[in-house]
Design a protein around this motif. Structure first.
Motif, PDB file in Angstrom:
ATOM      1  N   ALA A  22      75.124  27.028  58.759  1.00  0.00           N
ATOM      2  CA  ALA A  22      73.724  27.144  59.194  1.00  0.00           C
ATOM      3  C   ALA A  22      72.992  25.820  59.042  1.00  0.00           C
ATOM      4  CB  ALA A  22      73.019  28.239  58.395  1.00  0.00           C
ATOM      5  N   GLY A  23      73.288  25.080  57.972  1.00  0.00           N
ATOM      6  CA  GLY A  23      72.659  23.768  57.800  1.00  0.00           C
ATOM      7  C   GLY A  23      73.060  22.789  58.886  1.00  0.00           C
ATOM      8  N   VAL A  24      74.361  22.779  59.217  1.00  0.00           N
ATOM      9  CA  VAL A  24      74.825  21.889  60.292  1.00  0.00           C
ATOM     10  C   VAL A  24      74.197  22.285  61.624  1.00  0.00           C
ATOM     11  CG1 VAL A  24      76.845  21.129  61.576  1.00  0.00           C
ATOM     12  CG2 VAL A  24      76.961  21.350  59.090  1.00  0.00           C
ATOM     13  N   ALA A  25      74.153  23.602  61.904  1.00  0.00           N
ATOM     14  CA  ALA A  25      73.534  24.059  63.156  1.00  0.00           C
ATOM     15  C   ALA A  25      72.045  23.723  63.197  1.00  0.00           C
ATOM     16  CB  ALA A  25      73.742  25.567  63.303  1.00  0.00           C
ATOM     17  N   GLY A  26      71.368  23.852  62.050  1.00  0.00           N
ATOM     18  CA  GLY A  26      69.946  23.498  62.011  1.00  0.00           C
ATOM     19  C   GLY A  26      69.708  22.029  62.279  1.00  0.00           C
ATOM     20  N   VAL A  27      70.580  21.182  61.717  1.00  0.00           N
ATOM     21  CA  VAL A  27      70.439  19.750  61.975  1.00  0.00           C
ATOM     22  C   VAL A  27      70.674  19.434  63.451  1.00  0.00           C
ATOM     23  CG1 VAL A  27      71.432  17.485  61.478  1.00  0.00           C
ATOM     24  CG2 VAL A  27      71.013  19.097  59.619  1.00  0.00           C
ATOM     25  N   ALA A  28      71.684  20.069  64.057  1.00  0.00           N
ATOM     26  CA  ALA A  28      71.973  19.833  65.471  1.00  0.00           C
ATOM     27  C   ALA A  28      70.823  20.301  66.348  1.00  0.00           C
ATOM     28  CB  ALA A  28      73.260  20.544  65.861  1.00  0.00           C
ATOM     29  N   ILE A  29      70.290  21.477  66.042  1.00  0.00           N
ATOM     30  CA  ILE A  29      69.161  21.983  66.829  1.00  0.00           C
ATOM     31  C   ILE A  29      67.935  21.104  66.629  1.00  0.00           C
ATOM     32  CG2 ILE A  29      67.573  23.921  67.094  1.00  0.00           C
ATOM     33  CD1 ILE A  29      69.888  25.771  66.399  1.00  0.00           C
ATOM     34  N   GLY A  30      67.748  20.611  65.390  1.00  0.00           N
ATOM     35  CA  GLY A  30      66.606  19.730  65.129  1.00  0.00           C
ATOM     36  C   GLY A  30      66.685  18.436  65.930  1.00  0.00           C
ATOM     37  N   PHE A  31      67.885  17.856  66.026  1.00  0.00           N
ATOM     38  CA  PHE A  31      68.028  16.645  66.834  1.00  0.00           C
ATOM     39  C   PHE A  31      67.858  16.936  68.316  1.00  0.00           C
ATOM     40  CE2 PHE A  31      70.129  14.711  63.112  1.00  0.00           C
ATOM     41  CZ  PHE A  31      69.479  13.489  63.122  1.00  0.00           C
TER      42      PHE A  31
END
Length: 360
Positions: free
Chosen positions: A142-151
């Protein structure tokens, strides 16, 4: 035909399934005993897990309902307080009901969404934990997905966060005249992502909140009306000041200017002195949003008062008649050598006479 009989029986045996192995009574009893013992060993765990999940879901739903209801009551109380003073003089001066309503609704929507996300997200993680699921890989994913969505959606996130802070800080609201840098006009609607502005020509500007780097709010506090009066340098300054001061005193007593003027009309002095003119600066503190109307009325009244006092307002290029006297020789042409018949130029330009053919 013994050969055909053997072939037919082999085909029939291949097409049919073998008979199941018969289960004896002792084996069935043993299996039932094992199942019953397994259920007896685990039923308490199942019951405990089920009750935990039901309790988590019940508490999450009730807590979410209570928080949303409390936020809704808070927003309604804010709107009622704004409506209570809307009809009074203070309400018309300081409170914009539509602005307060939109601001409170936006804040309430953000708070309700954040509360629902936190409560339901926490309840979901607790339910997964009740099933003995390892949450470390899930949280890492979820953290990796959140970072990707944030970028990928950084502009959307920037617009949303900027809108939230603009609303919380009350930088501007509906009805305010603002200069947002990329556009200027009256605020029509304030959203979490986009702010709508109506320009001076009636156009609607959709400005992303993340693109707004600075805000000049012309409707908060008070405004300053400034008028420049340009007169001839030969006019009496004391008389000019007296006339303008009288205009300001009379305007401060008339309706509706007595409400729009929040201070006396002041003659600040000379701002420019030239050979053909001098400029007197006039200033007044006004109600926010009424600066242009006060300036127009001041110009109108000052022009009429100066005309009655015989004081001339000048501007632009001065008239030619006042600069210098007319030169009497300006319309006389320059002398020419062709005006003298005896000059060589005149002789060369004179055509030769035709000869007389009748003379011998």
């Amino acid at each position: 035909m013994p050969g055909g009989s053997s072939v037919s029986w082999s085909v029939l045996g291949a097409a049919t399934e073998p008979d199941p192995i018969p289960v004896t009574l002792d084996e069935a009893a043993a299996r039932a005993t094992d199942a019953a013992s397994w259920v007896e060993e685990n039923w308490s765990t199942w019951l405990n897990t089920g009750l935990r999940i039901l309790l988590i879901v019940f508490v999450a739903v009730m807590l979410r309902m209570a928080v949303r209801r409390a936020l809704t009551k808070l927003i309604d109380r804010m709107n009622r307080s704004a409506q209570a003073v809307e009809g009074t003089a203070l309400g018309g001066l300081l409170v914009n009901a539509e602005r307060r309503r939109q601001r409170s609704e936006a804040i309430g929507s953000v708070l309700r969404s954040v509360a629902s996300f936190l409560i339901l997200g926490t309840a979901g993680l607790m339910v997964l934990g009740a099933f003995k699921i390892d949450l470390a890989p899930l949280l890492a994913s979820a953290g990796v997905a959140g970072v990707a969505i944030g970028f990928g959606a950084r502009n959307l996130v920037t617009d949303f966060l900027s809108g939230v802070f603009m609303i919380l800080e009350d930088q501007y609201g509906v009805g305010d005249s603002v200069d947002a840098g990329v556009a200027s006009g009256e605020v029509v609607e304030v959203g979490l992502r986009v702010t709508k502005l109506r320009g001076v020509d009636g156009e609607i500007w959709y400005v992303r909140n993340g693109e707004i780097k600075r805000i000049g709010n012309l409707s908060q506090g008070w405004a300053t009306a400034g008028v420049d009066v340009t007169v001839r340098p030969t006019e009496d300054l004391d008389e000019v000041r007296s006339v303008i001061a009288g205009v300001g005193e009379a305007m401060a007593k008339d309706e509706p200017w007595n409400e729009r003027l929040w201070g006396p009309v002041e003659v600040l002095g000379l701002t420019e002195v030239l050979l053909d003119s001098m400029t007197v600066r006039v200033s007044a503190k006004t109600m926010p949003g009424k600066r242009l109307g006060v300036e127009r009325e001041l110009r109108w009244r000052i022009k009429r008062a100066l005309d009655e006092a015989g004081i001339r307002i000048v501007g632009g290029l001065p008239p030619q008649a006042e600069e210098a006297a007319a030169d009497p020789s300006a319309g006389v042409a320059a002398p020419s050598v062709f005006a003298n018949a005896a000059s060589p130029q005149s002789a060369a330009a004179t055509p030769l006479p035709k000869p007389d053919l009748n003379k011998p």
